[in-house]
Design an enzyme around this catalytic site. Structure first.
Site, PDB file in Angstrom:
ATOM      1  N   ASP A 123      -3.666   2.482  -4.828  1.00 22.84           N
ATOM      2  CA  ASP A 123      -2.317   2.317  -4.264  1.00 22.84           C
ATOM      3  C   ASP A 123      -1.759   0.909  -4.460  1.00 22.84           C
ATOM      4  O   ASP A 123      -2.529  -0.030  -4.564  1.00 22.84           O
ATOM      5  CB  ASP A 123      -2.320   2.701  -2.768  1.00 22.84           C
ATOM      6  N   GLU A 176       2.556  -0.822   4.553  1.00 20.35           N
ATOM      7  CA  GLU A 176       2.232   0.545   4.144  1.00 20.35           C
ATOM      8  C   GLU A 176       3.521   1.312   3.867  1.00 20.35           C
ATOM      9  O   GLU A 176       4.428   1.336   4.708  1.00 20.35           O
ATOM     10  CB  GLU A 176       1.468   1.270   5.262  1.00 20.35           C
ATOM     11  N   HIS A 231       0.833  -1.207   0.000  1.00 23.11           N
ATOM     12  CA  HIS A 231       0.000   0.000   0.000  1.00 23.11           C
ATOM     13  C   HIS A 231       0.864   1.253   0.000  1.00 23.11           C
ATOM     14  O   HIS A 231       2.031   1.207   0.369  1.00 23.11           O
ATOM     15  CB  HIS A 231      -0.816   0.088   1.298  1.00 23.11           C
ATOM     16  N   TYR A 232       0.259   2.385  -0.300  1.00 20.99           N
ATOM     17  CA  TYR A 232       0.797   3.652   0.185  1.00 20.99           C
ATOM     18  C   TYR A 232      -0.162   4.197   1.230  1.00 20.99           C
ATOM     19  O   TYR A 232      -1.349   3.834   1.254  1.00 20.99           O
ATOM     20  CB  TYR A 232       1.101   4.644  -0.924  1.00 20.99           C
ATOM     21  N   THR A 233       0.383   5.098   2.085  1.00 20.61           N
ATOM     22  CA  THR A 233      -0.437   5.617   3.181  1.00 20.61           C
ATOM     23  C   THR A 233      -1.457   6.638   2.696  1.00 20.61           C
ATOM     24  O   THR A 233      -2.542   6.741   3.264  1.00 20.61           O
ATOM     25  CB  THR A 233       0.460   6.282   4.248  1.00 20.61           C
ATOM     26  N   HIS A 263      -2.618  -2.972  -3.303  1.00 20.99           N
ATOM     27  CA  HIS A 263      -3.989  -2.814  -2.824  1.00 20.99           C
ATOM     28  C   HIS A 263      -4.963  -2.677  -3.995  1.00 20.99           C
ATOM     29  O   HIS A 263      -6.059  -3.239  -3.989  1.00 20.99           O
ATOM     30  CB  HIS A 263      -4.066  -1.592  -1.902  1.00 20.99           C
TER      31      HIS A 263
END
Ligand SMILES: [Zn+2]
Length: 215
Positions: free
Chosen positions: A138, A86, A21-23, A128
């Protein structure tokens, strides 16, 4: 720093997925706070900041809450069977930017350990957006899956023949194709990031065929 947002995995669950993921938040601090806030009811096993520092927030044995409503290879319940990482990045909403080398190197080290520890198949290393193509973008088209695959994490296709039905190929690989265009865009973000237009052009079809021949 630990997150209270987890529960035991269902009895007998085998961990066989890694989700990246990215945040999508303005700072690392804000993301850490949210991932550890009981009221937010979200978490991940790890967070990696842009300097490459790794925060272990939930033990791998436990079920973290990162994927939400999601599906891969016909099965929902991605949280129950996955490890979630993340990466700090503002994301498409707050100024999407490249993932720094220090962050990627830390990710490769961490992911190599996870994949080896749990024997996670390469085709189950996903973003994700791969498991929730209608809801999520993401880690997005700036994330270098090719670089990661060169380090033994995830699959990377050699182009095959530009033929066949994109939706069938996407489903064969593992995508939920309830929304075929969203699935195609998710595939492109991962494997053909220069143009994520949702069009099944010759290059996209060739990569899809190359991918399914690896299965
Ligand atoms: Zn995500």
């Amino acid at each position: 720093m630990k997150s209270p947002n987890f529960q035991p995995r269902p009895a007998g669950t085998k961990i066989d997925m890694l989700v990246i993921h990215y945040t999508g938040m303005q700072s690392a601090g804000a993301a850490l706070e949210r991932l550890c806030d009981p009221a937010a009811e979200v978490s991940a096993h790890y967070l990696i900041d842009e300097a490459g520092e790794v925060f272990a927030l939930v033990d791998e044995e436990n079920r973290a809450w990162h994927a939400g409503v999601s599906s891969w290879r016909g099965s929902g319940g991605v949280n129950s069977r996955s490890i979630g990482i993340e990466l700090v990045n503002p994301g498409h909403e707050f100024g999407y930017r490249p993932f720094p080398a220090a962050q990627m190197t830390a990710l490769a080290d961490l992911a190599q350990g996870i994949v080896a520890r749990w024997q996670i198949p390469a085709r189950n290393v996903v973003g994700h957006s791969d498991v929730a193509p209608r809801r999520k973008q993401d880690p997005g088209e700036l994330f270098d899956w090719y670089w990661l695959a060169q380090r033994g994490i995830g699959l990377w296709p050699r182009p095959g023949q530009p033929e066949g039905e994109a939706t069938l190929l996407l489903a064969e690989y593992g995508y939920d194709t309830a929304d075929p265009e969203a699935a195609l865009v998710a595939f492109q973000r991962h494997f053909r990031p220069l143009s994520c237009d949702g069009v099944a052009d010759a290059e996209t079809l060739a990569l899809l065929n190359g991918l399914v021949t690896l299965l």
